[in-house]
Design an enzyme around this catalytic site. Structure first.
Site, PDB file in Angstrom:
ATOM      1  N   HIS A 121       0.137  49.435  -5.576  1.00 55.82           N
ATOM      2  CA  HIS A 121       0.608  49.260  -4.204  1.00 55.82           C
ATOM      3  C   HIS A 121       1.807  48.298  -4.245  1.00 55.82           C
ATOM      4  O   HIS A 121       1.879  47.435  -5.125  1.00 55.82           O
ATOM      5  CB  HIS A 121      -0.547  48.643  -3.404  1.00 55.82           C
ATOM      6  CG  HIS A 121      -0.340  48.527  -1.930  1.00 55.82           C
ATOM      7  ND1 HIS A 121       0.350  47.488  -1.360  1.00 55.82           N
ATOM      8  CD2 HIS A 121      -0.766  49.306  -0.912  1.00 55.82           C
ATOM      9  CE1 HIS A 121       0.345  47.634  -0.036  1.00 55.82           C
ATOM     10  NE2 HIS A 121      -0.324  48.736   0.263  1.00 55.82           N
ATOM     11  N   LYS A 224     -10.483  46.018   4.958  1.00 61.29           N
ATOM     12  CA  LYS A 224     -10.838  47.326   4.374  1.00 61.29           C
ATOM     13  C   LYS A 224     -12.325  47.368   4.025  1.00 61.29           C
ATOM     14  O   LYS A 224     -12.846  48.387   3.588  1.00 61.29           O
ATOM     15  CB  LYS A 224     -10.024  47.576   3.103  1.00 61.29           C
ATOM     16  CG  LYS A 224      -8.512  47.693   3.338  1.00 61.29           C
ATOM     17  CD  LYS A 224      -7.829  48.027   2.044  1.00 61.29           C
ATOM     18  CE  LYS A 224      -6.342  47.779   2.057  1.00 61.29           C
ATOM     19  NZ  LYS A 224      -5.568  48.744   2.824  1.00 61.29           N
ATOM     20  N   CYS A 366       2.743  52.996   0.662  1.00 57.94           N
ATOM     21  CA  CYS A 366       3.189  51.752   0.018  1.00 57.94           C
ATOM     22  C   CYS A 366       3.155  51.878  -1.498  1.00 57.94           C
ATOM     23  O   CYS A 366       2.825  50.917  -2.203  1.00 57.94           O
ATOM     24  CB  CYS A 366       2.364  50.550   0.473  1.00 57.94           C
ATOM     25  SG  CYS A 366       2.489  50.234   2.218  1.00 57.94           S
TER      26      CYS A 366
HETATM   27  C1  PLP Z   1      -4.440  49.014  -3.597  1.00 61.15           C
HETATM   28  C2  PLP Z   1      -3.961  48.147  -2.472  1.00 61.15           C
HETATM   29  N1  PLP Z   1      -3.471  46.932  -2.739  1.00 61.15           N
HETATM   30  C3  PLP Z   1      -3.046  46.113  -1.772  1.00 61.15           C
HETATM   31  C4  PLP Z   1      -3.069  46.485  -0.452  1.00 61.15           C
HETATM   32  C5  PLP Z   1      -2.557  45.534   0.578  1.00 61.15           C
HETATM   33  O1  PLP Z   1      -3.594  45.063   1.383  1.00 61.15           O
HETATM   34  P1  PLP Z   1      -3.287  44.189   2.682  1.00 61.15           P
HETATM   35  O2  PLP Z   1      -2.318  44.983   3.502  1.00 61.15           O
HETATM   36  O3  PLP Z   1      -4.629  44.062   3.321  1.00 61.15           O
HETATM   37  O4  PLP Z   1      -2.736  42.891   2.241  1.00 61.15           O
HETATM   38  C6  PLP Z   1      -3.559  47.733  -0.113  1.00 61.15           C
HETATM   39  C7  PLP Z   1      -3.547  48.177   1.302  1.00 61.15           C
HETATM   40  O5  PLP Z   1      -3.382  49.322   1.604  1.00 61.15           O
HETATM   41  C8  PLP Z   1      -4.016  48.585  -1.143  1.00 61.15           C
HETATM   42  O6  PLP Z   1      -4.491  49.805  -0.875  1.00 61.15           O
END
Ligand code: PLP
Length: 408
Positions: A121, A224, A366
């Site tokens: 991500h 999540k 993302c």
């Molecule tokens: C694998 C992964 N890492 C990081 C994130 C980022 O999470 P947050 O937006 O809650 O900081 C996400 C969110 O979609 C994710 O799916």
């Protein structure tokens, strides 16, 4: 799993859109919240609200106990050695930025290398790219094979350059791939690197044990994991956190401040500048209790059933027009499915499904480097969770058949 009973705990699932009852299949973006979590947050503000660590009065002591109790709850969830290894942050993004910034300052020199992967991500790529610019580090990306698994020989090759950090996602939010963290950590440690794990997608679906995973840092987001937005966790090994500088300065994180000098507190306080999200931490603790009550084996079995059902229905109804990305074998992946539908742009697919009350996500998720690697502009993703049942997937595939008809 008694899905009807689970559903009754989630008030939002009673809503309808465009004349259709909501089918929520975007839990990888954020999960819905059960009443137990909503009530825990409301109860904090109604009965316990005061700033923490500051007052000598009873209410503030209660608020502090609730906050520190949540830290202990998260420590139990992760099998951390001590609650002081739990740093509350806003979410995975903030946790990964904190690690990158703090290690960037204390560990990384110009020319040092960090290894990440092509399936990360953006929140596990951009903070390291920022260090590439500000501190002159090198960044290597482990590639994937055609099934969406990490190419571990790539990792071994990059480890020969003795990188300082290997940072990897536990589960991909696009491919669903569950990475062999223990194996990666063992190889990285043998080469002298620290291991950072992004557990944003795994924490909602499997019990986590940081000792068994062999990680040095691990991050996840409350929202999540049935918890509220704005609360997340960074776990770090005590002996590492103790040596690391804070990423933000302000109240709560200092031992003393004078015009000419400042001394910081021990972790985790050192990393929690300012008033924390106490209600969020308390509600996250309620979310973890709720997941425990559902039972992690039950959750895994339920998700596997949904995955296998979706895979079979997709193939039966859409055939070769439907392409799912990531490993096929359920043991190697999570239940989410990112797919393309021949001839239809993912945004059109998601928009047409929305007209049927079905919430799925379309876009790059993302993960632009991964989209480039897969040579797709975007994908549509269905990500079910504990409150979804096969009837939701029936609605999804009814919708997808209609979309496929439109674009045929
Ligand atoms: C694998 C992964 N890492 C990081 C994130 C980022 O999470 P947050 O937006 O809650 O900081 C996400 C969110 O979609 C994710 O799916």
């Amino acid at each position: 799993m008694d899905v009807a009973r689970v559903r009754s705990d989630f008030p939002i699932l009673e809503r309808s859109f465009h004349g259709h009852p909501l089918v929520y299949l975007d839990s990888a973006a954020t999960s819905q919240k059960p009443k137990a979590v909503l009530e825990a947050e409301e109860h904090f503000y109604a009965a316990t609200n005061a700033n923490v660590h500051r007052g000598v009065y009873a209410l503030s002591v209660e608020a502090t106990d609730a906050y520190e109790g949540a830290r202990e709850r998260v420590a139990r969830f992760l099998h951390a050695r001590d609650p002081s290894e739990i740093v509350f942050v806003r979410g995975t993004t903030e946790a990964l930025n904190l690690v990158a910034q703090s290690l960037g300052e204390s560990l990384l020199q110009r020319g040092d290398r960090v290894v990440t992967t092509v399936m990360e991500h953006h929140s596990n790529i951009v903070p390291w790219q920022m260090l590439r610019t500000s501190r002159g580090i090198g960044l290597d990306f482990v590639d994937i094979d055609d099934s969406g698994r990490l190419r571990l020989p790539d990792l071994d090759r990059f480890l020969e350059a003795r990188p300082k950090i290997v940072t990897v996602t536990h589960a991909s939010n696009v491919l669903g791939t569950v990475n062999p963290i223990r194996e990666i950590a063992d190889r990285a440690h043998a080469a002298g690197a620290l291991v950072v794990v992004d557990a944003a997608q795994s924490a909602p679906h499997r019990p986590l044990d940081v000792q068994a995973l062999g990680a040095d840092f691990l991050a996840f987001s409350g929202h999540k994991t049935l918890g509220p937005m704005g609360i997340g966790v960074l776990w770090g090994r005590a002996e590492l956190l103790e040596k690391m500088p804070p990423a933000a300065g302000g109240g709560e994180m200092i031992r003393e401040v004078h015009q000419d000098r400042v001394a910081f507190r021990e972790p985790p306080a050192r990393f929690e500048a300012g008033t924390p999200n106490v209600a969020g931490a308390v509600a996250l603790s309620a979310a973890l209790d709720y997941l425990d009550r559902l039972g992690w084996d039950e959750i895994a079995a339920h998700e596997r059933r949904l995955y296998e059902y979706a895979r079979a229905e997709g193939e039966r109804r859409l055939g070769s027009r439907w392409k799912v990305y990531g490993p096929e074998e359920p043991a190697e992946r999570q239940g989410l499915q990112s797919f393309s539908l021949a001839g239809a742009h993912p945004h059109d697919v998601a928009t047409l499904l929305d007209a049927d009350g079905i919430a799925v996500r379309a876009g790059h998720h993302c993960c632009q480097p991964l989209m480039e690697r897969l040579k797709v502009p975007a994908l549509t993703r269905s990500s079910p969770y504990v409150y979804n049942d096969t009837s939701d997937l029936d609605r999804l595939f009814d919708g997808l058949e209609r979309v496929a008809g439109v674009f045929a």
